[in-house]
Write a protein that holds these residues in place. Structure first.
Motif, PDB file in Angstrom:
ATOM      1  N   GLY A  37      11.250  14.934   6.936  1.00 49.42           N
ATOM      2  CA  GLY A  37      11.537  15.768   8.084  1.00 49.42           C
ATOM      3  C   GLY A  37      10.489  15.893   9.176  1.00 49.42           C
ATOM      4  N   TYR A  38       9.484  15.031   9.175  1.00 45.17           N
ATOM      5  CA  TYR A  38       8.454  15.135  10.212  1.00 45.17           C
ATOM      6  C   TYR A  38       9.070  14.790  11.566  1.00 45.17           C
ATOM      7  CZ  TYR A  38       3.466  15.700  11.134  1.00 45.17           C
ATOM      8  OH  TYR A  38       2.241  16.198  11.513  1.00 45.17           O
ATOM      9  N   PRO A  39       8.811  15.585  12.611  1.00 46.57           N
ATOM     10  CA  PRO A  39       9.364  15.266  13.934  1.00 46.57           C
ATOM     11  C   PRO A  39       8.849  13.902  14.412  1.00 46.57           C
ATOM     12  CG  PRO A  39       8.549  17.527  13.867  1.00 46.57           C
ATOM     13  CD  PRO A  39       8.083  16.864  12.606  1.00 46.57           C
ATOM     14  N   PRO A  40       9.740  12.977  14.723  1.00 46.37           N
ATOM     15  CA  PRO A  40       9.319  11.614  15.069  1.00 46.37           C
ATOM     16  C   PRO A  40       8.306  11.517  16.202  1.00 46.37           C
ATOM     17  CG  PRO A  40      11.663  11.655  14.654  1.00 46.37           C
ATOM     18  CD  PRO A  40      11.196  13.083  14.642  1.00 46.37           C
ATOM     19  N   GLU A  41       8.464  12.299  17.235  1.00 46.09           N
ATOM     20  CA  GLU A  41       7.523  12.236  18.375  1.00 46.09           C
ATOM     21  C   GLU A  41       6.102  12.574  17.919  1.00 46.09           C
ATOM     22  OE1 GLU A  41       6.660  11.842  22.567  1.00 46.09           O
ATOM     23  OE2 GLU A  41       8.704  11.844  21.824  1.00 46.09           O
ATOM     24  N   GLN A  42       5.974  13.625  17.148  1.00 46.94           N
ATOM     25  CA  GLN A  42       4.652  14.035  16.658  1.00 46.94           C
ATOM     26  C   GLN A  42       4.092  13.009  15.677  1.00 46.94           C
ATOM     27  OE1 GLN A  42       4.419  18.196  15.386  1.00 46.94           O
ATOM     28  NE2 GLN A  42       6.176  18.634  16.693  1.00 46.94           N
ATOM     29  N   ALA A  43       4.936  12.521  14.790  1.00 46.21           N
ATOM     30  CA  ALA A  43       4.487  11.531  13.802  1.00 46.21           C
ATOM     31  C   ALA A  43       4.038  10.239  14.480  1.00 46.21           C
ATOM     32  CB  ALA A  43       5.604  11.248  12.805  1.00 46.21           C
ATOM     33  N   ALA A  44       4.795   9.794  15.474  1.00 47.92           N
ATOM     34  CA  ALA A  44       4.444   8.561  16.179  1.00 47.92           C
ATOM     35  C   ALA A  44       3.120   8.710  16.922  1.00 47.92           C
ATOM     36  CB  ALA A  44       5.566   8.165  17.137  1.00 47.92           C
ATOM     37  N   ALA A  45       2.891   9.859  17.514  1.00 49.71           N
ATOM     38  CA  ALA A  45       1.630  10.103  18.222  1.00 49.71           C
ATOM     39  C   ALA A  45       0.448  10.058  17.255  1.00 49.71           C
ATOM     40  CB  ALA A  45       1.678  11.437  18.952  1.00 49.71           C
ATOM     41  N   ILE A  46       0.613  10.633  16.077  1.00 47.15           N
ATOM     42  CA  ILE A  46      -0.442  10.600  15.059  1.00 47.15           C
ATOM     43  C   ILE A  46      -0.685   9.170  14.597  1.00 47.15           C
ATOM     44  CG2 ILE A  46      -0.987  11.264  12.666  1.00 47.15           C
ATOM     45  CD1 ILE A  46       0.451  13.976  13.349  1.00 47.15           C
ATOM     46  N   ALA A  47       0.399   8.436  14.337  1.00 57.87           N
ATOM     47  CA  ALA A  47       0.268   7.044  13.896  1.00 57.87           C
ATOM     48  C   ALA A  47      -0.517   6.233  14.917  1.00 57.87           C
ATOM     49  CB  ALA A  47       1.650   6.424  13.682  1.00 57.87           C
ATOM     50  N   LEU A  48      -0.136   6.333  16.172  1.00 57.10           N
ATOM     51  CA  LEU A  48      -0.827   5.557  17.210  1.00 57.10           C
ATOM     52  C   LEU A  48      -2.279   5.976  17.369  1.00 57.10           C
ATOM     53  CD1 LEU A  48       1.864   4.949  19.905  1.00 57.10           C
ATOM     54  CD2 LEU A  48       0.374   3.269  18.859  1.00 57.10           C
ATOM     55  N   ALA A  49      -2.548   7.266  17.314  1.00 56.58           N
ATOM     56  CA  ALA A  49      -3.938   7.729  17.424  1.00 56.58           C
ATOM     57  C   ALA A  49      -4.796   7.127  16.318  1.00 56.58           C
ATOM     58  CB  ALA A  49      -3.991   9.257  17.384  1.00 56.58           C
ATOM     59  N   GLU A  50      -4.263   7.100  15.100  1.00 60.14           N
ATOM     60  CA  GLU A  50      -5.037   6.545  13.975  1.00 60.14           C
ATOM     61  C   GLU A  50      -5.175   5.031  14.080  1.00 60.14           C
ATOM     62  OE1 GLU A  50      -6.877   8.209  11.838  1.00 60.14           O
ATOM     63  OE2 GLU A  50      -6.205  10.043  12.832  1.00 60.14           O
ATOM     64  N   ILE A  63       0.879  -1.166   0.000  1.00 56.83           N
ATOM     65  CA  ILE A  63       0.000   0.000   0.000  1.00 56.83           C
ATOM     66  C   ILE A  63       0.916   1.215   0.000  1.00 56.83           C
ATOM     67  CG2 ILE A  63      -1.688   1.338   1.313  1.00 56.83           C
ATOM     68  CD1 ILE A  63      -2.838  -1.339   2.305  1.00 56.83           C
ATOM     69  N   HIS A  64       0.841   1.990  -1.062  1.00 56.11           N
ATOM     70  CA  HIS A  64       1.689   3.171  -1.231  1.00 56.11           C
ATOM     71  C   HIS A  64       0.920   4.382  -0.715  1.00 56.11           C
ATOM     72  CE1 HIS A  64       4.109   0.770  -4.095  1.00 56.11           C
ATOM     73  NE2 HIS A  64       2.927   0.251  -4.387  1.00 56.11           N
ATOM     74  N   THR A  65       1.528   5.134   0.186  1.00 56.73           N
ATOM     75  CA  THR A  65       0.909   6.363   0.666  1.00 56.73           C
ATOM     76  C   THR A  65       1.963   7.462   0.676  1.00 56.73           C
ATOM     77  OG1 THR A  65      -0.542   7.315   2.358  1.00 56.73           O
ATOM     78  CG2 THR A  65       1.284   5.940   3.154  1.00 56.73           C
ATOM     79  N   VAL A  66       1.531   8.669   0.433  1.00 51.40           N
ATOM     80  CA  VAL A  66       2.450   9.794   0.328  1.00 51.40           C
ATOM     81  C   VAL A  66       2.258  10.696   1.538  1.00 51.40           C
ATOM     82  CG1 VAL A  66       3.206  11.745  -1.085  1.00 51.40           C
ATOM     83  CG2 VAL A  66       2.329   9.657  -2.182  1.00 51.40           C
ATOM     84  N   GLY A  67       3.261  10.703   2.401  1.00 51.92           N
ATOM     85  CA  GLY A  67       3.206  11.544   3.587  1.00 51.92           C
ATOM     86  C   GLY A  67       3.558  12.977   3.264  1.00 51.92           C
ATOM     87  N   PRO A  68       3.211  13.874   4.178  1.00 54.11           N
ATOM     88  CA  PRO A  68       3.528  15.290   3.973  1.00 54.11           C
ATOM     89  C   PRO A  68       4.984  15.597   4.278  1.00 54.11           C
ATOM     90  CG  PRO A  68       2.495  14.996   6.101  1.00 54.11           C
ATOM     91  CD  PRO A  68       2.464  13.639   5.415  1.00 54.11           C
ATOM     92  N   VAL A  69       5.507  16.581   3.599  1.00 49.98           N
ATOM     93  CA  VAL A  69       6.816  17.133   3.921  1.00 49.98           C
ATOM     94  C   VAL A  69       6.602  18.119   5.075  1.00 49.98           C
ATOM     95  CG1 VAL A  69       8.724  18.569   3.083  1.00 49.98           C
ATOM     96  CG2 VAL A  69       7.662  16.879   1.562  1.00 49.98           C
ATOM     97  N   TRP A  70       7.393  17.988   6.125  1.00 48.70           N
ATOM     98  CA  TRP A  70       7.281  18.873   7.284  1.00 48.70           C
ATOM     99  C   TRP A  70       7.680  20.286   6.889  1.00 48.70           C
ATOM    100  CZ3 TRP A  70       5.010  18.958  11.772  1.00 48.70           C
ATOM    101  CH2 TRP A  70       5.412  19.884  12.736  1.00 48.70           C
ATOM    102  N   GLN A  71       6.773  21.236   7.154  1.00 54.31           N
ATOM    103  CA  GLN A  71       7.041  22.642   6.850  1.00 54.31           C
ATOM    104  C   GLN A  71       6.801  23.511   8.082  1.00 54.31           C
ATOM    105  OE1 GLN A  71       5.310  23.980   3.082  1.00 54.31           O
ATOM    106  NE2 GLN A  71       4.962  21.823   2.576  1.00 54.31           N
ATOM    107  N   GLY A  72       6.965  22.916   9.263  1.00 55.59           N
ATOM    108  CA  GLY A  72       6.792  23.674  10.488  1.00 55.59           C
ATOM    109  C   GLY A  72       5.505  23.355  11.236  1.00 55.59           C
ATOM    110  N   GLY A  73       4.603  22.621  10.622  1.00 50.72           N
ATOM    111  CA  GLY A  73       3.389  22.193  11.297  1.00 50.72           C
ATOM    112  C   GLY A  73       2.160  23.038  11.053  1.00 50.72           C
TER     113      GLY A  73
END
Length: 167
Positions: A121-134, A73-83
């Protein structure tokens, strides 16, 4: 759906679907995307050419070809631009749309890399929290999904996922 951590190479997993943190062309690149394309063989590139790309936050499905996984499953994540440019919603959509696509195909097991945490460049802590929430959102009663693996390639990402999973 049970959410678990696995540390190591995503391309070695014999799951129903691997999620590829792809670029919008779907034609391969670096990091996870390049590793999946190399392991799956040239048939994956040919299949991706037929898809015509993928917008950020959406997901597309191909066979796994030479991978032990049945599908990619191919998905395109966002490029981090400051949030402040909708990055969090786009990243959440990657997980939601990948899960929905897996369910439409009756898949039971799915493995996710840390989407957007590499060159995007997504901050790992924020990305991991989003992943787990979903991944922890309730699934429909008729969902085929039984297991989601958060795959950490590094010890640091594994420790972050482990901390959030245990919280």
């Amino acid at each position: 759906m049970k959410v678990e951590l696995w540390e190591g190479d995503l391309t070695c997993l014999a799951v129903d679907a691997l999620v590829n943190a792809a670029n919008s062309s779907l034609l391969g690149g670096g990091g996870v995307d390049g590793a999946i394309h190399r392991a799956a063989g040239p048939e994956l590139l040919a299949a991706c050419r037929q898809l015509g790309g993928c917008p950020t936050g959406e997901a597309r499905l191909t066979p796994g070809f030479r991978l032990p996984a049945r599908y990619v499953i191919h998905t395109v994540g966002p490029v981090w631009q400051g949030g402040g440019r909708g990055e969090a919603e786009l990243l959440a959509a990657c997980y939601r749309n990948s899960l929905a696509l897996a369910e439409r195909h009756g898949l039971e097991t799915i493995a996710f890399p840390a989407i957007s945490c590499g060159i995007y460049g997504y901050p790992p802590e924020q990305a991991a929290a989003i992943a787990l929430a979903e991944l922890r959102r309730p699934r429909p009663d008729d969902s085929s999904l039984r297991q989601a693996l958060l795959v950490a390639f590094s010890a640091d990402m594994a420790a972050l996922y482990r901390r959030l999973l245990d919280a």
